[in-house]
Design a protein around this motif. Structure first.
Motif, PDB file in Angstrom:
ATOM      1  N   ALA A  58      -2.177  -8.739  -0.613  1.00 30.67           N
ATOM      2  CA  ALA A  58      -3.272  -8.098   0.402  1.00 30.67           C
ATOM      3  C   ALA A  58      -4.707  -8.250  -0.326  1.00 30.67           C
ATOM      4  N   ALA A  59      -4.937  -7.806  -1.251  1.00 30.36           N
ATOM      5  CA  ALA A  59      -6.289  -7.452  -1.863  1.00 30.36           C
ATOM      6  C   ALA A  59      -6.836  -9.189  -2.361  1.00 30.36           C
ATOM      7  N   GLU A  60      -5.893 -10.007  -2.649  1.00 25.72           N
ATOM      8  CA  GLU A  60      -6.529 -11.598  -2.676  1.00 25.72           C
ATOM      9  C   GLU A  60      -6.640 -12.275  -1.292  1.00 25.72           C
ATOM     10  N   GLU A  61      -5.774 -11.826  -0.412  1.00 25.19           N
ATOM     11  CA  GLU A  61      -6.231 -12.408   1.012  1.00 25.19           C
ATOM     12  C   GLU A  61      -7.487 -12.025   1.501  1.00 25.19           C
ATOM     13  N   THR A  62      -7.733 -10.608   1.412  1.00 21.51           N
ATOM     14  CA  THR A  62      -8.881 -10.234   1.886  1.00 21.51           C
ATOM     15  C   THR A  62     -10.179  -9.937   1.009  1.00 21.51           C
ATOM     16  N   GLY A  63     -10.031 -10.523  -0.061  1.00 25.99           N
ATOM     17  CA  GLY A  63     -11.256 -10.514  -1.219  1.00 25.99           C
ATOM     18  C   GLY A  63     -11.778  -9.269  -1.714  1.00 25.99           C
ATOM     19  N   LYS A  64     -10.483  -8.310  -1.610  1.00 26.27           N
ATOM     20  CA  LYS A  64     -10.762  -7.102  -2.445  1.00 26.27           C
ATOM     21  C   LYS A  64     -10.413  -6.835  -3.530  1.00 26.27           C
ATOM     22  N   LYS A  65     -10.634  -5.755  -4.380  1.00 27.33           N
ATOM     23  CA  LYS A  65     -10.151  -5.334  -5.537  1.00 27.33           C
ATOM     24  C   LYS A  65      -8.603  -4.681  -5.277  1.00 27.33           C
ATOM     25  N   ILE A  66      -7.631  -4.858  -6.045  1.00 23.36           N
ATOM     26  CA  ILE A  66      -6.538  -4.310  -5.936  1.00 23.36           C
ATOM     27  C   ILE A  66      -6.718  -2.804  -5.992  1.00 23.36           C
ATOM     28  N   PRO A  67      -6.408  -2.149  -4.734  1.00 23.31           N
ATOM     29  CA  PRO A  67      -6.741  -0.670  -4.665  1.00 23.31           C
ATOM     30  C   PRO A  67      -5.474   0.388  -5.466  1.00 23.31           C
ATOM     31  N   VAL A  68      -6.007   1.317  -5.992  1.00 23.27           N
ATOM     32  CA  VAL A  68      -5.095   2.430  -6.558  1.00 23.27           C
ATOM     33  C   VAL A  68      -4.504   3.255  -5.501  1.00 23.27           C
ATOM     34  N   TYR A  69      -3.019   3.356  -5.544  1.00 22.42           N
ATOM     35  CA  TYR A  69      -2.472   4.104  -4.569  1.00 22.42           C
ATOM     36  C   TYR A  69      -2.245   5.554  -4.949  1.00 22.42           C
ATOM     37  N   PRO A  70      -2.241   6.535  -4.180  1.00 22.79           N
ATOM     38  CA  PRO A  70      -1.942   7.923  -4.443  1.00 22.79           C
ATOM     39  C   PRO A  70      -0.398   7.949  -5.125  1.00 22.79           C
ATOM     40  N   PRO A  71      -0.221   8.724  -6.195  1.00 24.16           N
ATOM     41  CA  PRO A  71       1.449   8.535  -6.785  1.00 24.16           C
ATOM     42  C   PRO A  71       2.387   9.150  -5.677  1.00 24.16           C
ATOM     43  N   GLU A  72       2.025   9.905  -4.838  1.00 30.82           N
ATOM     44  CA  GLU A  72       2.899  10.470  -3.891  1.00 30.82           C
ATOM     45  C   GLU A  72       3.157   9.278  -2.740  1.00 30.82           C
ATOM     46  N   LEU A  73       2.598   8.213  -2.530  1.00 29.42           N
ATOM     47  CA  LEU A  73       2.891   7.225  -1.504  1.00 29.42           C
ATOM     48  C   LEU A  73       4.463   6.760  -1.691  1.00 29.42           C
ATOM     49  N   PRO A  74       4.979   6.144  -2.924  1.00 30.85           N
ATOM     50  CA  PRO A  74       6.098   5.842  -3.007  1.00 30.85           C
ATOM     51  C   PRO A  74       7.118   6.903  -2.755  1.00 30.85           C
ATOM     52  N   VAL A  75       6.874   8.226  -2.717  1.00 30.14           N
ATOM     53  CA  VAL A  75       7.745   9.423  -2.369  1.00 30.14           C
ATOM     54  C   VAL A  75       7.643   9.265  -1.130  1.00 30.14           C
ATOM     55  N   LEU A  76       6.637   9.189  -0.295  1.00 27.65           N
ATOM     56  CA  LEU A  76       6.650   9.331   0.944  1.00 27.65           C
ATOM     57  C   LEU A  76       7.594   8.231   1.751  1.00 27.65           C
ATOM     58  N   LEU A  77       7.005   7.044   1.269  1.00 27.10           N
ATOM     59  CA  LEU A  77       7.805   5.798   1.770  1.00 27.10           C
ATOM     60  C   LEU A  77       9.310   5.878   1.682  1.00 27.10           C
ATOM     61  N   ALA A  78       9.764   6.422   0.493  1.00 25.02           N
ATOM     62  CA  ALA A  78      11.316   6.616   0.379  1.00 25.02           C
ATOM     63  C   ALA A  78      12.027   7.491   1.196  1.00 25.02           C
ATOM     64  N   THR A  79      11.253   8.210   1.735  1.00 24.33           N
ATOM     65  CA  THR A  79      11.763   8.880   3.125  1.00 24.33           C
ATOM     66  C   THR A  79      11.796   8.394   4.460  1.00 24.33           C
ATOM     67  N   TYR A  80      11.542   7.203   4.670  1.00 27.56           N
ATOM     68  CA  TYR A  80      11.481   6.361   5.723  1.00 27.56           C
ATOM     69  C   TYR A  80      12.501   5.417   5.666  1.00 27.56           C
ATOM     70  N   HIS A  81      13.095   5.165   6.802  1.00 26.93           N
ATOM     71  CA  HIS A  81      14.499   4.163   6.660  1.00 26.93           C
ATOM     72  C   HIS A  81      14.051   2.683   6.990  1.00 26.93           C
ATOM     73  N   PHE A  82      12.919   2.392   7.213  1.00 33.18           N
ATOM     74  CA  PHE A  82      12.437   0.895   7.289  1.00 33.18           C
ATOM     75  C   PHE A  82      13.386   0.381   8.213  1.00 33.18           C
ATOM     76  N   PRO A  83      13.432   0.329   9.526  1.00 33.66           N
ATOM     77  CA  PRO A  83      13.932  -0.644  10.444  1.00 33.66           C
ATOM     78  C   PRO A  83      13.735  -2.083  10.206  1.00 33.66           C
ATOM     79  N   GLY A  84      12.495  -2.202   9.780  1.00 40.15           N
ATOM     80  CA  GLY A  84      12.036  -3.818   9.554  1.00 40.15           C
ATOM     81  C   GLY A  84      12.311  -4.084   8.238  1.00 40.15           C
TER      82      GLY A  84
END
Length: 478
Positions: free
Chosen positions: A345-371
């Motif tokens: 996404a960073a390459e496509e938008t021409g932005k620097k790769i952002p740093v994500y908060p450490p709790e983001l993977p924890v949050l995503l792990a609670t989601y069932h991702f139907p897609g």
């Protein structure tokens, strides 16, 4: 996570007060963290970060030589993956918000914060160990396959996915068809392309989505037609089978094939020949056939009964069978996929790769991702498009997850076994207060101590959860 090696986790403590550095060091050592670095001069932080990888930095804002806010920028620039926790004596909301915008992961007020400091460091250790395991596994993957380039387009650190790679290499010499099953968005076409790459045939890979094609269009698309076959057929046209000669023919969503089309596909696989539309002369197929479907084609499957998918065709297709697991069954791949899609996404938008908060993977792990993976990719691209600087915001992820209940496979399994009531058969029943307390503790454990994520799991507001936790602590203190 099991087997966390707290003594391996590098922690840097920055404060100009020797007494606070000493007490903070003792607190962490008592909790099992022994790999500590102490620094009273913030100007030397670049040298330390250059010499070794630091997992977490705990720093004070009121430094005489360099402002704490400037230190945050330096650390974030020199070591993007380092967790930054501000431990300050100033209890100001505006200051905390400013620090978070600049890249700090957390802000803790010194007074009475011992338990929170230990919990924050422990959560950072868990995340750091997970990333280290993923890096080690990915390194193993790159060496395990004899042709790693064939799988370079698939981002994974999951052991089941590694076994799929091995299976694909084992069937490379076979000319039998391959059936790839799995939910939509799990990467079935990526696996088909990996099969083609491993086999390395001289011909191309030709992909056809056969969903929604009636028998006439299916025949013309796959087998082509001769001149004069029908009105408007002014010239001969090669079908996809011919275009895939010497390579791979990938038929996506074969579960939607009509009954007459199924017969023609079966004949193609069994006899190896086909008839272009309007021709009396058969042609031979010279391509490896790979098929995929998101439907259940097993003999006892719902789709087999309702759509009457031919049993003989199913048996023929499943000579080699690869099942792609949904993302909810490969949660260990979330950090790997997150890093991959952030870079894309960073390459496509021409932005620097952002740093994500450490709790983001924890949050995503609670989601069932139907897609599945496709949905995670869309989330990441949307978040990067909205990103304006500093640490990547979790707001767009929460927004995308809104309205979907968190996924708890174990709880669902219990529900299926007990007609929807997880308490059925329990004797004696827990009291309402006990059941509530157990739910709160389990949610906090799954959320790795993050109240915002735990509240989402429970379907309540964060203030409501804080109130329940306060009541729980008061009850334990009685």
């Amino acid at each position: 996570m099991t087997g966390v090696l707290t003594h391996d986790f590098p922690i840097l403590l920055i404060d100009d007060e020797p007494s606070w550095l000493r007490s903070l060091g003792l607190l962490l050592e008592r909790a099992g963290f022994t790999n500590l670095r102490k620094l009273s001069d913030g100007r030397k932080v670049r040298d330390i970060l250059a010499d070794e990888e630091i997992g977490i930095v705990l720093l004070d804002l009121m430094m005489p030589d360099i402002p704490g806010e400037e230190l945050i920028s330096v650390i974030r620039e020199e070591s993007p993956d380092t967790v930054i926790v501000v431990v300050s004596g100033m209890n100001q909301v505006s200051l905390a918000v400013q620090c978070m915008k600049m890249g700090a992961n957390d802000y803790i007020v010194k007074t009475g914060a011992e338990e929170r400091i230990v919990a924050t460091v422990r959560n950072a250790v868990n995340l750091w160990e997970l990333k280290r395991e993923n890096r080690a596994i990915r390194s193993t993957i790159s060496k395990a396959p004899s042709n790693p380039e064939a799988f370079s387009h698939i981002a994974t650190a999951n052991r089941y996915m590694i076994s799929i790679f091995s299976y694909i290499e084992s069937l490379a010499s076979s000319r039998q068809p391959v059936l790839i099953t799995g939910e939509s968005g799990t990467g079935k076409e990526l696996v088909a392309r990996a099969i083609h790459r491993v086999c390395n045939p001289p011909g191309p890979m030709v992909a056809v989505n056969v969903a929604g094609l009636d028998d006439t269009i299916f025949s013309d698309t796959l087998f082509g037609h001769v001149r004069g076959a029908f009105t408007g057929a002014d010239a001969r046209r090669a079908g996809m089978v011919e275009k895939a000669s010497g390579g791979t023919l990938f038929l996506d969503e074969i579960g939607d094939l009509s009954a007459p089309s199924q017969v023609k596909l079966l004949r193609l696989l069994q006899d190896g020949d086909y008839y272009p539309v309007g021709s009396d002369h058969s042609e031979k197929i010279n391509a490896r056939v790979v098929c995929s479907t998101h439907q259940d084609l097993t003999i006892k499957g719902k789709e087999s009964k309702e759509r009457r998918f031919r049993k003989d065709l199913f048996y023929r297709l499943q000579t080699h069978h690869i099942h792609m697991p949904p993302l909810r069954e490969r949660k260990d791949d979330i950090p790997v996929l997150l890093d991959t899609f952030l870079a894309m996404a960073a390459e496509e938008t021409g932005k620097k790769i952002p740093v994500y908060p450490p709790e983001l993977p924890v949050l995503l792990a609670t989601y069932h991702f139907p897609g599945n993976i496709r949905e995670l990719k869309s989330m990441v691209f949307d978040a990067v498009a909205r990103h304006g600087g500093g640490t990547l915001s979790m707001a767009s992820f929460k927004e995308a997850m809104e309205g979907h209940a968190p996924h708890h496979p174990a709880a669902q399994a219990v529900s299926r076994q007990t007609d929807g009531n997880p308490f059925s058969g329990l004797d004696p029943l827990p009291t309402l207060a006990d059941a509530s307390s157990l739910l709160v503790m389990e949610a906090m454990d799954r959320a790795e101590g993050n109240q915002s994520i735990a509240a989402r799991i429970l379907g309540i507001s964060q203030p409501a959860l804080s109130k329940r936790m306060k009541q729980l602590r008061e009850k334990q203190d009685e």
